[in-house]
Design a protein around this motif. Structure first.
Motif, PDB file in Angstrom:
ATOM      1  N   LYS A 120     -26.752 -23.509 -59.108  1.00 48.86           N
ATOM      2  CA  LYS A 120     -28.148 -23.861 -59.369  1.00 48.86           C
ATOM      3  C   LYS A 120     -28.585 -25.108 -58.591  1.00 48.86           C
ATOM      4  O   LYS A 120     -29.774 -25.386 -58.451  1.00 48.86           O
ATOM      5  CB  LYS A 120     -28.384 -24.077 -60.861  1.00 48.86           C
ATOM      6  N   GLU A 122     -31.346 -17.845 -55.417  1.00 47.80           N
ATOM      7  CA  GLU A 122     -31.367 -16.877 -56.503  1.00 47.80           C
ATOM      8  C   GLU A 122     -31.648 -15.463 -56.008  1.00 47.80           C
ATOM      9  O   GLU A 122     -32.319 -15.275 -54.997  1.00 47.80           O
ATOM     10  CB  GLU A 122     -32.452 -17.248 -57.523  1.00 47.80           C
ATOM     11  N   PHE A 152     -36.980 -26.370 -56.964  1.00 44.49           N
ATOM     12  CA  PHE A 152     -35.999 -25.312 -57.193  1.00 44.49           C
ATOM     13  C   PHE A 152     -35.107 -25.200 -55.960  1.00 44.49           C
ATOM     14  O   PHE A 152     -35.558 -24.794 -54.890  1.00 44.49           O
ATOM     15  CB  PHE A 152     -36.739 -23.999 -57.448  1.00 44.49           C
ATOM     16  N   ALA A 209     -33.100 -25.412 -65.125  1.00 41.23           N
ATOM     17  CA  ALA A 209     -31.989 -24.508 -64.793  1.00 41.23           C
ATOM     18  C   ALA A 209     -30.797 -24.795 -65.682  1.00 41.23           C
ATOM     19  O   ALA A 209     -30.712 -25.849 -66.315  1.00 41.23           O
ATOM     20  CB  ALA A 209     -31.584 -24.664 -63.326  1.00 41.23           C
ATOM     21  N   THR A 219     -38.109 -18.379 -62.969  1.00 46.56           N
ATOM     22  CA  THR A 219     -38.785 -19.641 -63.286  1.00 46.56           C
ATOM     23  C   THR A 219     -39.781 -20.056 -62.210  1.00 46.56           C
ATOM     24  O   THR A 219     -40.764 -20.733 -62.508  1.00 46.56           O
ATOM     25  CB  THR A 219     -37.770 -20.780 -63.493  1.00 46.56           C
TER      26      THR A 219
END
Length: 234
Positions: free
Chosen positions: A101, A165, A161, A95, A170
Motif C-alpha cells: 500500500k 492497485e 494514493f 489504506a 478508494t
C-alpha cells in the motif's frame, strides 16, 4: 480475480518482504511458488471466459495466461459520498498498513513537507513503522467507520494514493466526494484519474515523486472543479 500476485508479478517482492531471499527457507518457498505457478497456469486453461476489474488486470491475464479478458469495473457505492466544494487545508490517505500500500512513502514524503498537514486513516501490520516515520504535521487516526471516512473524504483538499492497485475503490470514493487524487500512475489509478483534470499522477513509487506531485498540485489546485471530479467518478 487476478493471477496470484506473490507467485507471478510480486514474486521477488514477496520473497524480500518475507525475508526469504536466501537460505533453506528461501529454497523451500521458491519450490512451492513454482508448484503454485504450474498449478495456476494449468487450471487457468480450463476457464471459459475471463472478466477483469481493470485494463491493468486484463493485461496481466494476457501476460500470464495468454488469454483475453473482458473489463468490467467493480461497483462503487458513490451515492454514499457527496461532492463538496468546501475543502480544508489538509491532505488525506486511507489504506491498510501493509507493505504494497506504500503508506510509508506517503508519510515519509509529508515528513519532508512540514508545512502541509496529512491525515492518515487505517491500521495494520506496519503501524509501528508508520508511527516512527510520522512528523508532527501528520495525524494518524487509525481505522474509522464509513461516516467518519466520508467526512474526511469530503473535506480533504486532495487524496494521496501511492499503491499499485488492481483497481483502487478508494480513489473513486475520493472523486465521488469532489476531491482530487494525487496517485501513482500505474494499475487502476491510471484509468480512474485524469491527469491535470481530476488529479495529479506521478510515475515512481518514491518520496521525491510524491513531493513533486504535491508541489505540482498546489500550483494548479484552484483549477480543479469538484463537479467534474464527481462526474468522472460517476
Amino acid at each position: 480475480h487476478t493471477p496470484i500476485r506473490y507467485a507471478w508479478d510480486l514474486y521477488f517482492q514477496y520473497l524480500k518482504d518475507a525475508n526469504l531471499t536466501s537460505g533453506i527457507k528461501s529454497w523451500i518457498a521458491r519450490y512451492f511458488l513454482h508448484k503454485i505457478r504450474v498449478w495456476d497456469f494449468t487450471t487457468a486453461n480450463r476457464v471459459d471466459h475471463f472478466v477483469a476489474n481493470s485494463k491493468y488486470i486484463a493485461k496481466r491475464i494476457k501476460k500470464v495466461y495468454n488469454r483475453e479478458a473482458e473489463v468490467i469495473y467493480p461497483p462503487v457505492d458513490i451515492d454514499k459520498f457527496s461532492s463538496s466544494e468546501r475543502k480544508e487545508n489538509f491532505y488525506l490517505t486511507v489504506a491498510r498498513f501493509v507493505p504494497y500500500k506504500k503508506i510509508d512513502l506517503v508519510v515519509s514524503a509529508f515528513s519532508k513537507m512540514p508545512d502541509k498537514k496529512l491525515i492518515v486513516i487505517g491500521d495494520g501490520q506496519d503501524t509501528d513503522k508508520i508511527k516512527a516515520l510520522a512528523s508532527s504535521n501528520i495525524e494518524l487516526i487509525g481505522y474509522q467507520e464509513t461516516e467518519t471516512l466520508k467526512d474526511y473524504m469530503q473535506r480533504a483538499k486532495a487524496f494521496v494514493f501511492a499503491a499499485e492497485e488492481d483497481f483502487g475503490i478508494t480513489t473513486v470514493e475520493a472523486q465521488a466526494s469532489g476531491t482530487p487524487v494525487i496517485g501513482f500512475n500505474r494499475g487502476g489509478t491510471s484509468e480512474i484519474v485524469i491527469d491535470g483534470k481530476t488529479g495529479i499522477l506521478f510515475d515512481q513509487q518514491s518520496v521525491d515523486s510524491i513531493v513533486n506531485a504535491v508541489t505540482q498540485f498546489e500550483k494548479i489546485e484552484d483549477q480543479f472543479d469538484t463537479s467534474n471530479i464527481r462526474s468522472n467518478a460517476e
